[in-house]
Design an enzyme around this catalytic site. Structure first.
Site, short mmCIF file in Angstrom:
data_model
loop_
_atom_site.label_atom_id
_atom_site.label_comp_id
_atom_site.label_asym_id
_atom_site.label_seq_id
_atom_site.Cartn_x
_atom_site.Cartn_y
_atom_site.Cartn_z
N SER A 49 43.90 36.22 46.42
CA SER A 49 44.94 35.23 46.37
C SER A 49 45.01 35.04 47.82
O SER A 49 45.10 35.46 48.71
CB SER A 49 46.19 36.14 45.97
OG SER A 49 47.24 35.34 46.14
N ILE A 97 50.48 30.89 40.46
CA ILE A 97 51.27 30.42 41.55
C ILE A 97 50.22 29.53 42.45
O ILE A 97 49.41 29.84 42.95
CB ILE A 97 52.05 31.35 42.44
CG1 ILE A 97 52.89 31.94 41.37
CG2 ILE A 97 52.80 30.71 43.62
CD1 ILE A 97 53.55 33.45 42.14
N CYS A 131 47.09 34.44 12.91
CA CYS A 131 46.39 33.16 12.68
C CYS A 131 44.58 33.19 13.37
O CYS A 131 44.07 32.44 13.38
CB CYS A 131 47.07 32.19 13.84
SG CYS A 131 47.11 32.87 15.59
N VAL A 157 22.98 34.61 36.01
CA VAL A 157 22.26 34.74 37.27
C VAL A 157 21.90 35.91 37.61
O VAL A 157 22.73 36.72 38.15
CB VAL A 157 22.77 33.74 38.21
CG1 VAL A 157 22.12 33.84 39.65
CG2 VAL A 157 23.23 32.33 38.09
N LYS A 208 51.71 40.23 47.97
CA LYS A 208 52.80 39.58 48.07
C LYS A 208 53.77 40.22 47.22
O LYS A 208 55.11 39.72 47.19
CB LYS A 208 52.49 38.13 47.61
CG LYS A 208 51.29 37.37 48.32
CD LYS A 208 51.32 36.13 47.88
CE LYS A 208 50.06 35.36 48.52
NZ LYS A 208 48.81 36.07 48.44
N HIS A 226 50.89 28.80 45.64
CA HIS A 226 51.57 29.01 46.82
C HIS A 226 51.91 27.99 47.87
O HIS A 226 51.10 27.15 48.08
CB HIS A 226 50.92 30.30 47.54
CG HIS A 226 50.79 31.63 46.84
ND1 HIS A 226 51.82 32.32 46.65
CD2 HIS A 226 49.72 32.21 45.95
CE1 HIS A 226 51.58 33.39 45.65
NE2 HIS A 226 50.50 33.39 45.39
C1 LIG Z 1 46.26 39.75 39.87
C2 LIG Z 1 45.85 38.47 40.68
C3 LIG Z 1 47.04 37.56 40.79
C4 LIG Z 1 46.66 36.34 41.52
N1 LIG Z 1 47.74 35.48 41.58
C5 LIG Z 1 47.30 34.30 42.23
C6 LIG Z 1 48.22 33.25 42.48
O1 LIG Z 1 49.30 33.60 41.99
N2 LIG Z 1 47.81 32.16 43.26
C7 LIG Z 1 46.68 32.06 43.78
O2 LIG Z 1 46.54 30.99 44.32
N3 LIG Z 1 45.87 33.08 43.51
C8 LIG Z 1 46.09 33.95 42.84
N4 LIG Z 1 45.20 35.09 42.70
C9 LIG Z 1 43.55 34.73 43.11
C10 LIG Z 1 42.90 33.79 42.25
O3 LIG Z 1 43.20 34.22 40.77
C11 LIG Z 1 41.52 33.54 42.43
O4 LIG Z 1 41.31 33.63 43.81
C12 LIG Z 1 40.63 32.73 41.75
O5 LIG Z 1 41.03 32.82 40.55
C13 LIG Z 1 39.26 33.30 42.07
O6 LIG Z 1 38.40 32.10 41.45
P1 LIG Z 1 36.96 32.10 41.37
O7 LIG Z 1 36.59 30.94 40.74
O8 LIG Z 1 36.40 32.68 42.90
O9 LIG Z 1 36.46 33.37 40.64
P2 LIG Z 1 36.32 33.65 39.00
O10 LIG Z 1 37.41 33.00 38.16
O11 LIG Z 1 36.23 35.25 38.76
O12 LIG Z 1 34.81 32.95 38.69
C14 LIG Z 1 33.79 33.26 38.90
C15 LIG Z 1 32.96 33.25 37.62
O13 LIG Z 1 31.71 33.65 38.02
C16 LIG Z 1 30.89 34.03 36.93
N5 LIG Z 1 30.00 34.94 37.42
C17 LIG Z 1 29.88 36.23 37.93
N6 LIG Z 1 28.63 36.60 38.08
C18 LIG Z 1 27.96 35.71 37.33
C19 LIG Z 1 26.51 35.77 37.30
N7 LIG Z 1 25.65 36.80 37.82
N8 LIG Z 1 25.88 34.78 36.69
C20 LIG Z 1 26.59 33.67 36.28
N9 LIG Z 1 27.84 33.73 36.10
C21 LIG Z 1 28.78 34.70 36.87
C22 LIG Z 1 32.23 35.09 36.31
O14 LIG Z 1 32.03 35.22 34.99
C23 LIG Z 1 33.14 34.06 36.43
O15 LIG Z 1 33.62 33.02 35.48
C24 LIG Z 1 45.30 36.14 42.11
C25 LIG Z 1 44.19 37.15 41.61
C26 LIG Z 1 44.50 38.25 40.96
C27 LIG Z 1 43.45 39.10 40.32
#
Ligand SMILES: Cc1cc2nc3c(=O)[nH]c(=O)nc-3n(C[C@H](O)[C@H](O)[C@H](O)COP(=O)(O)OP(=O)(O)OC[C@H]3O[C@@H](n4cnc5c(N)ncnc54)[C@H](O)[C@@H]3O)c2cc1C
Length: 502
Positions: A348, A52, A452, A179, A257, A54
């Site tokens: 989120s 979403i 598939c 890392v 939420k 938001h």
């Molecule tokens: C159940 C749920 C529902 C949600 N719904 C929403 C929503 O509807 N709307 C909204 O706005 N937000 C939502 N969120 C929040 C949103 O999904 C997150 O805030 C966002 O995806 C976070 O992104 P990120 O890039 O910080 O983390 P991530 O997507 O986890 O990216 C971090 C990356 O770092 C990599 N990594 C970790 N450690 C290392 C390392 N040591 N070396 C190299 N790479 C590493 C991981 O593999 C990963 O790919 C939701 C979250 C959840 C769990």
């Protein structure tokens, strides 16, 4: 003469790291590497969420200033980014449903917060208007908060698009590179210790999701912890009815939420997530639970007149929110370690906020450099997604097949994905079955890949020039060859067998 470009290493190719890479790729001043431990992008928190965008009325600005501000800013930026990057999105609006007077008072509070945060178009509507806005909303609704600016995006498509565009604009992507630590010398960052050796960097941006506190610790930064909060979901078959046309929320709880009923951009009804706090060591605990799924079903049932029958469920899954100490996003640099920026604690609405987080990181870098940055004249804002055969008319399909017969070979019947789309996904960087799945939607239909997956594996094997058994679902350790069969084909094993037979 301009100074040497500043080497920036972004850790984590989730939506936050990918957004930061894209924004930094706009400037000549930076040489950016994006480092990801998984075999593909977007496989962390960013692939398992509600998707979403938001509107921004949830967060109290006094309590969570970054969440409150960056969500509204992010929502606005996504409008342009989704268009430029051809990311599937629909601006369907959301309704927070109230069922009694207490909940109606919560709507007023959310409305007040929304105004403070600068959300446009908010309105409290009565039961009659709810019926018009969402015919499948429960008959027991007494009022709702209508937020027309909320949207629904495909979260993995968003990450893939951001990374493709970043790479097209000069960012170097390092996949399957974990890392292990941030090297700091004399109070300054010098680079990253990784599973594939040392990577030099003047700045490190920590966007590593659930592991951000661990990475920060290696740079000597303490002070916050990340705890996983699990959310579980059901996804229904695309043909399952009735669906909803808006995103339906209950009134929120103190930690979430609430369970949402929504229809994804691909047209699947989806319900979830639950909210269950796990221990710090459970950061990989993505399994589903009976209690979590029961909670999701009973909560979602209250929001609508009717859910489709359970027999139409094609999938359940869980995602883990990276909950930071204090609850607000952590986007900051540090006096004690020059060159380290956190973009952490992105629970989120982190997906919504990611583009705004990226611009905030840019500002942190700019203020440290103390000079204007130079925009690349040839920076390309656009990217096109893989053509979807499914979305074409009959005549467009025929024309396409006569130009390229591989569009005539269906690989995934449920999602109508053709061989040429799989080949195109591989050309764009997919090296695994999941990589193809997230780029094409193959394996996302009724059969969930059982009919598939093998065909995709054969195409991957052919296009990548690797033996079939070495094709993996999601990278090293998940090869499709199984147990002893795999051992038989390992090189040494093959030598042993040929010796025996000669
Ligand atoms: C159940 C749920 C529902 C949600 N719904 C929403 C929503 O509807 N709307 C909204 O706005 N937000 C939502 N969120 C929040 C949103 O999904 C997150 O805030 C966002 O995806 C976070 O992104 P990120 O890039 O910080 O983390 P991530 O997507 O986890 O990216 C971090 C990356 O770092 C990599 N990594 C970790 N450690 C290392 C390392 N040591 N070396 C190299 N790479 C590493 C991981 O593999 C990963 O790919 C939701 C979250 C959840 C769990």
């Amino acid at each position: 003469m301009r100074e040497k470009p500043i080497r920036v290493a972004v850790i984590g190719a989730g939506v936050v790291g990918a957004s930061i890479s894209r924004v930094l790729s706009m400037f000549e001043d930076f040489e950016v590497i994006l480092v990801e431990k998984e075999a593909d992008v977007g496989w962390g928190v960013s692939k398992a969420n509600t998707g979403i965008i938001h509107a921004g009325y949830d967060d109290e600005p006094e309590l969570y200033p970054l969440r409150a501000r960056l969500c509204v800013e992010g929502n606005r930026i996504w409008r342009k980014w989704a268009e430029d990057l051809d990311i599937p999105i629909k601006w369907c609006g959301s309704l927070v449903l109230a069922f009694d007077d207490d909940e109606a008072n919560i709507l007023k509070e959310l409305f007040r917060r929304g105004l403070k945060n600068g959300v446009e178009g908010l309105e409290i509507v009565g039961a009659g208007e709810v019926k018009v806005l969402e015919p499948n909303a429960s008959e027991n609704v007494t009022a709702a908060l209508w937020a027309p600016t909320a949207g629904q995006i495909s979260p993995w498509d968003a990450v893939i698009a951001l990374v493709e565009n970043s790479v097209a604009n000069g960012v170097k992507l390092h996949l399957s590179t974990e890392v292990r630590g941030v090297r700091v010398k004399g109070g300054c960052v010098t680079g990253l210790e990784t599973s594939r050796g040392f990577l030099e960097a003047d700045w490190v941006i920590n966007a590593s999701g659930l592991y951000a506190d661990k990475i920060a610790e290696t740079a000597g930064i303490g002070g916050y912890r990340i705890k996983p909060r699990r959310g579980e979901y059901f996804v229904f078959d695309r043909e399952a009815e009735p669906k909803v046309t808006r995103i339906l929320f209950p009134t929120p709880t103190p930690i979430s939420k609430g369970v949402v009923v929504t229809t994804t951009v691909e047209g699947n009804l989806m319900i979830g997530p639950s909210a269950e706090d796990l221990a710090e060591y459970q950061r990989d605990e993505k399994g589903n639970t009976r209690s979590g799924l029961d909670y999701v079903w009973s909560s979602a049932s209250k929001l609508v007149k009717k859910l489709p029958p359970r027999s139409m469920i094609i999938r359940f899954f869980a995602g883990l929110r990276p909950e930071p100490t204090g609850g607000d996003f952590i986007v900051r640099k540090y006096d004690e370690v020059h060159g380290f920026i956190d973009a952490a604690g992105m629970r989120s609405p982190g997906l919504t906020s990611a583009p705004a987080v990226a611009y905030m990181v840019l500002d942190l870098l700019r203020s440290d450099l103390g000079r204007e940055l130079k925009r690349k004249e040839d920076w390309n804002p656009y990217r096109k997604r893989i053509l979807r055969f499914f979305e074409l008319t009959h005549s467009e399909r025929s024309a396409l097949i006569s130009r390229e017969p591989r569009y005539g070979r269906i690989v995934c019947v449920d999602e109508m994905v053709t061989e040429m789309e799989v080949v195109e996904a591989i050309r764009r960087g997919a090296t695994t079955i999941d990589g193809v799945k997230f780029r094409t939607r193959a394996c996302m239909g009724k059969c969930q890949g059982s009919s598939c997956m093998y065909k995709i594996a054969v195409i991957l094997s052919r296009e990548l020039g690797i033996p079939l058994w070495k094709v993996s679902v999601k990278g090293s350790g998940t090869e499709i060859g199984i147990g002893d069969v795999k051992a038989l084909f390992e090189e040494e094993g093959e030598c042993e067998r040929s010796k025996e037979t000669s």
